[in-house]
Design a protein around this motif. Structure first.
Motif, PDB file in Angstrom:
ATOM      1  N   ALA A  37       9.100-103.585 -37.307  1.00 54.06           N
ATOM      2  CA  ALA A  37       8.708-103.827 -35.920  1.00 54.06           C
ATOM      3  C   ALA A  37       7.213-104.139 -35.839  1.00 54.06           C
ATOM      4  O   ALA A  37       6.388-103.495 -36.491  1.00 54.06           O
ATOM      5  N   GLY A  38       6.876-105.131 -35.013  1.00 55.99           N
ATOM      6  CA  GLY A  38       5.486-105.496 -34.803  1.00 55.99           C
ATOM      7  C   GLY A  38       4.911-106.411 -35.861  1.00 55.99           C
ATOM      8  O   GLY A  38       3.720-106.720 -35.831  1.00 55.99           O
ATOM      9  N   THR A  39       5.730-106.840 -36.836  1.00 55.79           N
ATOM     10  CA  THR A  39       5.244-107.714 -37.901  1.00 55.79           C
ATOM     11  C   THR A  39       6.220-108.875 -38.105  1.00 55.79           C
ATOM     12  O   THR A  39       7.325-108.871 -37.558  1.00 55.79           O
ATOM     13  N   TYR A  40       5.794-109.841 -38.878  1.00 58.11           N
ATOM     14  CA  TYR A  40       6.711-110.892 -39.309  1.00 58.11           C
ATOM     15  C   TYR A  40       6.344-111.296 -40.732  1.00 58.11           C
ATOM     16  O   TYR A  40       5.198-111.199 -41.156  1.00 58.11           O
ATOM     17  N   ARG A  41       7.359-111.730 -41.460  1.00 50.61           N
ATOM     18  CA  ARG A  41       7.185-112.132 -42.847  1.00 50.61           C
ATOM     19  C   ARG A  41       6.924-113.632 -42.895  1.00 50.61           C
ATOM     20  O   ARG A  41       7.692-114.415 -42.350  1.00 50.61           O
ATOM     21  N   HIS A  42       5.856-113.986 -43.569  1.00 52.66           N
ATOM     22  CA  HIS A  42       5.411-115.380 -43.570  1.00 52.66           C
ATOM     23  C   HIS A  42       5.492-115.951 -44.980  1.00 52.66           C
ATOM     24  O   HIS A  42       5.075-115.321 -45.952  1.00 52.66           O
ATOM     25  N   LEU A  43       6.024-117.168 -45.061  1.00 53.02           N
ATOM     26  CA  LEU A  43       6.103-117.902 -46.323  1.00 53.02           C
ATOM     27  C   LEU A  43       5.358-119.219 -46.183  1.00 53.02           C
ATOM     28  O   LEU A  43       5.605-119.986 -45.244  1.00 53.02           O
ATOM     29  N   GLU A  44       4.458-119.467 -47.116  1.00 51.52           N
ATOM     30  CA  GLU A  44       3.744-120.737 -47.180  1.00 51.52           C
ATOM     31  C   GLU A  44       4.139-121.437 -48.474  1.00 51.52           C
ATOM     32  O   GLU A  44       4.006-120.865 -49.564  1.00 51.52           O
ATOM     33  N   VAL A  45       4.655-122.643 -48.362  1.00 52.12           N
ATOM     34  CA  VAL A  45       5.096-123.422 -49.518  1.00 52.12           C
ATOM     35  C   VAL A  45       4.180-124.624 -49.673  1.00 52.12           C
ATOM     36  O   VAL A  45       3.985-125.390 -48.722  1.00 52.12           O
ATOM     37  N   ALA A  46       3.623-124.799 -50.869  1.00 51.41           N
ATOM     38  CA  ALA A  46       2.718-125.915 -51.149  1.00 51.41           C
ATOM     39  C   ALA A  46       3.242-126.696 -52.348  1.00 51.41           C
ATOM     40  O   ALA A  46       3.407-126.137 -53.434  1.00 51.41           O
ATOM     41  N   GLY A  75       7.166-118.183 -39.065  1.00 51.86           N
ATOM     42  CA  GLY A  75       7.175-117.529 -40.368  1.00 51.86           C
ATOM     43  C   GLY A  75       7.215-118.488 -41.537  1.00 51.86           C
ATOM     44  O   GLY A  75       7.456-118.059 -42.673  1.00 51.86           O
ATOM     45  N   LEU A  76       6.957-119.771 -41.283  1.00 50.06           N
ATOM     46  CA  LEU A  76       7.115-120.762 -42.342  1.00 50.06           C
ATOM     47  C   LEU A  76       6.074-121.869 -42.214  1.00 50.06           C
ATOM     48  O   LEU A  76       5.817-122.376 -41.119  1.00 50.06           O
ATOM     49  N   ALA A  77       5.471-122.235 -43.329  1.00 53.13           N
ATOM     50  CA  ALA A  77       4.559-123.374 -43.393  1.00 53.13           C
ATOM     51  C   ALA A  77       4.816-124.093 -44.710  1.00 53.13           C
ATOM     52  O   ALA A  77       4.761-123.470 -45.776  1.00 53.13           O
ATOM     53  N   VAL A  78       5.127-125.376 -44.638  1.00 49.34           N
ATOM     54  CA  VAL A  78       5.418-126.181 -45.832  1.00 49.34           C
ATOM     55  C   VAL A  78       4.533-127.405 -45.791  1.00 49.34           C
ATOM     56  O   VAL A  78       4.458-128.102 -44.767  1.00 49.34           O
ATOM     57  N   GLY A  79       3.844-127.685 -46.901  1.00 53.34           N
ATOM     58  CA  GLY A  79       2.955-128.831 -46.937  1.00 53.34           C
ATOM     59  C   GLY A  79       2.611-129.238 -48.351  1.00 53.34           C
ATOM     60  O   GLY A  79       3.193-128.741 -49.325  1.00 53.34           O
ATOM     61  N   LEU A  80       1.639-130.138 -48.455  1.00 54.34           N
ATOM     62  CA  LEU A  80       1.205-130.688 -49.739  1.00 54.34           C
ATOM     63  C   LEU A  80      -0.222-130.262 -50.039  1.00 54.34           C
ATOM     64  O   LEU A  80      -1.039-130.097 -49.132  1.00 54.34           O
ATOM     65  N   GLY A  82      -3.245-131.008 -56.872  1.00 54.48           N
ATOM     66  CA  GLY A  82      -3.006-130.135 -58.008  1.00 54.48           C
ATOM     67  C   GLY A  82      -2.058-130.767 -58.997  1.00 54.48           C
ATOM     68  O   GLY A  82      -1.587-131.897 -58.795  1.00 54.48           O
ATOM     69  N   PRO A  83      -1.759-130.053 -60.076  1.00 47.49           N
ATOM     70  CA  PRO A  83      -0.867-130.596 -61.109  1.00 47.49           C
ATOM     71  C   PRO A  83       0.463-131.035 -60.517  1.00 47.49           C
ATOM     72  O   PRO A  83       1.114-130.275 -59.792  1.00 47.49           O
ATOM     73  N   LEU A  84       0.865-132.231 -60.832  1.00 45.66           N
ATOM     74  CA  LEU A  84       2.109-132.781 -60.290  1.00 45.66           C
ATOM     75  C   LEU A  84       3.310-131.997 -60.799  1.00 45.66           C
ATOM     76  O   LEU A  84       3.353-131.566 -61.944  1.00 45.66           O
ATOM     77  N   GLY A  85       4.289-131.811 -59.891  1.00 40.66           N
ATOM     78  CA  GLY A  85       5.524-131.164 -60.286  1.00 40.66           C
ATOM     79  C   GLY A  85       5.512-129.653 -60.167  1.00 40.66           C
ATOM     80  O   GLY A  85       6.399-128.989 -60.711  1.00 40.66           O
ATOM     81  N   LEU A  86       4.546-129.080 -59.452  1.00 37.99           N
ATOM     82  CA  LEU A  86       4.495-127.631 -59.248  1.00 37.99           C
ATOM     83  C   LEU A  86       4.706-127.298 -57.774  1.00 37.99           C
ATOM     84  O   LEU A  86       4.297-128.044 -56.881  1.00 37.99           O
ATOM     85  N   VAL A  87       5.341-126.158 -57.546  1.00 37.02           N
ATOM     86  CA  VAL A  87       5.547-125.642 -56.188  1.00 37.02           C
ATOM     87  C   VAL A  87       5.014-124.216 -56.155  1.00 37.02           C
ATOM     88  O   VAL A  87       5.335-123.407 -57.038  1.00 37.02           O
ATOM     89  N   THR A  88       4.184-123.925 -55.170  1.00 43.52           N
ATOM     90  CA  THR A  88       3.634-122.574 -55.020  1.00 43.52           C
ATOM     91  C   THR A  88       4.109-121.984 -53.695  1.00 43.52           C
ATOM     92  O   THR A  88       3.969-122.606 -52.643  1.00 43.52           O
ATOM     93  N   LEU A  89       4.665-120.784 -53.774  1.00 41.51           N
ATOM     94  CA  LEU A  89       5.139-120.070 -52.587  1.00 41.51           C
ATOM     95  C   LEU A  89       4.284-118.820 -52.413  1.00 41.51           C
ATOM     96  O   LEU A  89       4.130-118.033 -53.355  1.00 41.51           O
ATOM     97  N   THR A  90       3.729-118.649 -51.227  1.00 38.58           N
ATOM     98  CA  THR A  90       2.877-117.498 -50.928  1.00 38.58           C
ATOM     99  C   THR A  90       3.520-116.671 -49.824  1.00 38.58           C
ATOM    100  O   THR A  90       3.818-117.182 -48.741  1.00 38.58           O
ATOM    101  N   PHE A  91       3.712-115.386 -50.102  1.00 42.07           N
ATOM    102  CA  PHE A  91       4.379-114.471 -49.173  1.00 42.07           C
ATOM    103  C   PHE A  91       3.367-113.480 -48.618  1.00 42.07           C
ATOM    104  O   PHE A  91       2.587-112.878 -49.363  1.00 42.07           O
ATOM    105  N   ARG A  92       3.401-113.287 -47.289  1.00 38.01           N
ATOM    106  CA  ARG A  92       2.532-112.328 -46.626  1.00 38.01           C
ATOM    107  C   ARG A  92       3.302-111.619 -45.514  1.00 38.01           C
ATOM    108  O   ARG A  92       4.211-112.209 -44.909  1.00 38.01           O
ATOM    109  N   LEU A  93       2.887-110.394 -45.222  1.00 39.01           N
ATOM    110  CA  LEU A  93       3.368-109.682 -44.036  1.00 39.01           C
ATOM    111  C   LEU A  93       2.237-109.690 -43.018  1.00 39.01           C
ATOM    112  O   LEU A  93       1.143-109.200 -43.292  1.00 39.01           O
ATOM    113  N   LEU A  94       2.505-110.225 -41.821  1.00 39.04           N
ATOM    114  CA  LEU A  94       1.463-110.383 -40.802  1.00 39.04           C
ATOM    115  C   LEU A  94       1.859-109.667 -39.511  1.00 39.04           C
ATOM    116  O   LEU A  94       3.044-109.534 -39.214  1.00 39.04           O
TER     117      LEU A  94
END
Length: 222
Positions: free
Chosen positions: A145-154, A192-197, A200-212
């Protein structure tokens, strides 16, 4: 009446009334000085007052600090549980993914090869990753309660840091839109979601998880 009188040499001086007033003033001053010098302060009573004030205000400050620390510790524990859950998902399904916990364990970065999620040279997800996305979406939707889980995909574009990002028809852009749509279709909210470019090295995906904290809920320590 003139307050000054002259002596037999013609020098001016104070009159009799002023001299009497000055003498009484000096006498009272000497009396109060003597009184203060022989007085004994009531040390126990003064110390009791000081101790009472110190105890009262220190208890209030301690209670306030303990409350803030407890709230902060609870948020840190919730964030730790979230990143642990997210990390476990990738360790089980994608052993090749590299996970690292940041910010005292409250942020999780997962880096993996794009071909673990997408078909080679296509803006299409690998069919075997559907179940992973289901569990990932369920994890993102389950927040205290009072928070949300956030994922950022790059998605890395292979360019230098100052290079322009690929256009809307590029493979990376289409993959980013596809992944965002797949997560949104599984119930992940836009907040809770952000996806973008990113460069950096081609062919990599980075996912960052935070509780906000949810907007309007405030932050720990405020």
């Amino acid at each position: 009446m003139d307050s000054l009188e002259q002596d037999h040499d013609g020098n001016a001086g104070l009159g009799g009334g002023h001299s009497l007033f000055l003498s009484l003033y000096l006498l009272l001053l000497a009396f109060f000085i003597a009184l203060v010098s022989v007085s004994i302060p009531e040390q126990p009573r003064a110390q009791a007052v000081v101790d009472s004030l110190t105890k009262t205000f220190s208890r209030f400050a301690l209670a306030r600090t303990d409350g803030l620390l407890s709230e902060r510790e609870a948020q840190a524990a919730a964030a730790g549980r979230f990143v642990a859950e997210a990390g476990a998902l990738f360790q089980a399904d994608l052993p090749g993914a590299q996970a690292s916990r940041l910010a005292s364990g409250e942020v999780l970065d997962v880096t993996l090869r794009a071909d673990l999620l997408f078909k080679p040279n296509e803006a299409a997800l690998v069919a075997a990753r559907s179940e992973l996305l289901d569990r990932l979406s369920a994890t993102l939707r389950s927040a205290p309660a009072g928070t949300y889980r956030h994922l950022e995909v790059a998605l890395s574009t292979g360019g230098a840091s100052d290079a322009p990002l690929p256009g809307a028809e590029s493979l990376e852009q289409r993959r980013a839109a596809l992944l965002a749509g797949a997560l949104r279709a599984r119930g992940v909210l836009p907040t809770g979601l952000a996806v973008g470019l990113v460069p950096g090295p081609l062919g990599l995906v980075t996912l960052t998880f935070r509780l906000l904290p949810r907007p309007g809920e405030g932050e720990a320590g405020r």
